[in-house]
Enzyme design. Structure first.
Site, mmCIF file in Angstrom:
data_model
loop_
_atom_site.group_PDB
_atom_site.id
_atom_site.type_symbol
_atom_site.label_atom_id
_atom_site.label_comp_id
_atom_site.label_asym_id
_atom_site.label_seq_id
_atom_site.Cartn_x
_atom_site.Cartn_y
_atom_site.Cartn_z
ATOM 1 N N HIS A 1 -0.076 70.312 33.102
ATOM 2 C CA HIS A 1 0.173 70.964 34.389
ATOM 3 C C HIS A 1 0.254 69.902 35.481
ATOM 4 O O HIS A 1 -0.514 68.930 35.471
ATOM 5 C CB HIS A 1 -0.941 71.946 34.731
ATOM 6 C CG HIS A 1 -1.228 72.925 33.627
ATOM 7 N ND1 HIS A 1 -0.302 73.850 33.198
ATOM 8 C CD2 HIS A 1 -2.332 73.112 32.865
ATOM 9 C CE1 HIS A 1 -0.830 74.571 32.216
ATOM 10 N NE2 HIS A 1 -2.059 74.135 31.996
ATOM 11 N N GLU B 1 -8.093 73.075 35.416
ATOM 12 C CA GLU B 1 -8.732 74.208 34.747
ATOM 13 C C GLU B 1 -9.918 73.759 33.908
ATOM 14 O O GLU B 1 -10.173 72.558 33.756
ATOM 15 C CB GLU B 1 -7.714 74.955 33.876
ATOM 16 C CG GLU B 1 -7.073 74.096 32.808
ATOM 17 C CD GLU B 1 -5.886 74.778 32.124
ATOM 18 O OE1 GLU B 1 -5.725 75.995 32.270
ATOM 19 O OE2 GLU B 1 -5.131 74.076 31.438
ATOM 20 N N HIS C 1 -2.989 68.850 26.837
ATOM 21 C CA HIS C 1 -3.962 69.680 26.136
ATOM 22 C C HIS C 1 -3.274 70.791 25.351
ATOM 23 O O HIS C 1 -2.098 71.109 25.597
ATOM 24 C CB HIS C 1 -4.947 70.300 27.129
ATOM 25 C CG HIS C 1 -4.275 71.180 28.152
ATOM 26 N ND1 HIS C 1 -3.748 70.686 29.319
ATOM 27 C CD2 HIS C 1 -4.032 72.516 28.179
ATOM 28 C CE1 HIS C 1 -3.216 71.672 30.016
ATOM 29 N NE2 HIS C 1 -3.379 72.801 29.346
ATOM 30 N N ARG D 1 5.842 72.544 29.038
ATOM 31 C CA ARG D 1 5.663 72.537 27.584
ATOM 32 C C ARG D 1 6.194 71.220 27.022
ATOM 33 O O ARG D 1 7.366 70.882 27.202
ATOM 34 C CB ARG D 1 6.387 73.730 26.965
ATOM 35 C CG ARG D 1 6.020 73.994 25.506
ATOM 36 C CD ARG D 1 6.759 75.192 24.927
ATOM 37 N NE ARG D 1 6.460 76.417 25.623
ATOM 38 C CZ ARG D 1 7.345 77.151 26.284
ATOM 39 N NH1 ARG D 1 8.616 76.769 26.350
ATOM 40 N NH2 ARG D 1 6.989 78.262 26.891
#
Length: 324
Positions: free
Chosen positions: A102, A119, A177, A197
């Site tokens: 991200h 996150e 991740h 992605r």
């Protein structure tokens, strides 16, 4: 008057989803293929809806427009504007999720006029041998990254961890991740739906084509710094507040309690979220409001609440998260 609120879960049917979310949350009948339950969301098109009390049926967006800093905290509004800055999810991965990254706030603002995405994950349950990827296992640069995506060897340089219940991973924007098959996870993230992605194991969709990869976009978003360990280490204590993560976007504590706990938020100036991961409890605020919650539920405590009393019956495990 604002009070502790629960919300209707937004269940996401996803190709890699399993069958654990419904029984975990006490939803019948069990639905297959549910990969995510969005517990608290201010993502456009996916606004959470209040499930209890006088404000039942109102969306989180309506609440923010009506109550602003009373709900969010004036400090939070000053930092993030009139938006709920966190997205809370449960994730049930029956199959491996794609390798992804991200962007941070700066890149996301420039490219998408959006927040970035930092996150964290808390592993609620895991099948034997289940694992996930977080970070790199050896030093590479942008050029090697592109080459390894092209020749299907990117996973050779990613750090894989076998996981168990209670494991925690903090994932700042830029960290590569992926969640592996057999992981059941609670996720706290910035309110952002931007994902690049990187690699999807060369899988083909129903149309026989591979899913779109964002190799070039990801190249500039990745943090190539090599860390010795990407797992969060903490010491669990019963009836104590154990910090799991602290950054400018959220602070998250673990509360594993078998006796009454009183939390004083009078100086916080932020909403507080409780994610019930085990057991059940009552939560009472200083205004006389009380709510009973069980495993799989998420509760939003408004910022104008000064004191919360959590009474477990007979024992309960929560993540507590807020801005500050």
């Amino acid at each position: 008057m604002l009070y502790p609120m629960t919300f209707k879960p937004i269940l996401k049917n996803i190709i890699w989803g399993g069958s654990d979310i419904c029984p975990f949350k006490g939803i019948a009948p069990v639905q297959e293929g549910i990969g995510e339950s969005w517990e608290l969301s201010h993502v456009e098109g996916n606004y959470s809806v209040v499930a209890n009390g006088a404000l039942e049926g109102k969306t989180l967006d309506e609440l923010i427009r009506t109550y602003g800093g009373q709900l969010l905290g004036e400090k939070v509004v000053g930092q993030f504007g009139p938006t709920f800055p966190l997205l809370i999810k449960f994730i049930d991965a029956r199959d491996d999720l794609s390798i992804q990254v991200h962007p941070d706030d700066e890149l996301a603002k420039k490219r998408h006029n959006s927040f970035g995405k930092t996150e964290m994950w808390y592993v609620i349950n895991a099948a034997e041998g289940a694992g996930l990827y977080s970070g790199f296992s050896k030093q590479i640069d942008a050029e090697e990254y592109v080459k390894r995506v092209e020749d299907n060897t990117i996973t050779d340089v990613l750090q894989r961890y076998e996981v168990n219940p209670g494991d925690v991973f903090f994932l700042p924007a830029g960290r590569v991740h992926a969640i592996g098959a057999g992981c059941f996870i609670a996720e706290i993230q910035q309110t952002s739906n931007i994902t690049y992605r990187i690699y999807d194991y060369d899988r083909k969709g129903p149309d026989g084509k591979g899913r779109e990869l964002h190799t070039e976009l990801a190249k500039d978003a990745i943090d190539y710094t090599l860390c010795p360990d990407y797992r969060t280490h903490y010491k669990a204590h019963t009836n104590a507040t154990v910090e799991l993560a602290a950054c400018k976007y959220f602070t998250t504590n673990l509360l594993d309690i078998d006796t009454i706990m009183v939390r004083d938020f009078s100086e916080l100036d932020s909403f507080v979220v409780y994610i019930c991961m085990e057991g059940k409890a009552s939560i009472r605020d200083n205004k006389g409001n009380e709510i009973y919650i069980h495993q799989g539920q998420t509760v939003l405590i408004p910022a104008d609440t000064d004191v919360v009393t959590v009474s477990p019956v007979p024992g309960a495990k929560f993540m507590e998260t807020y801005v500050g």
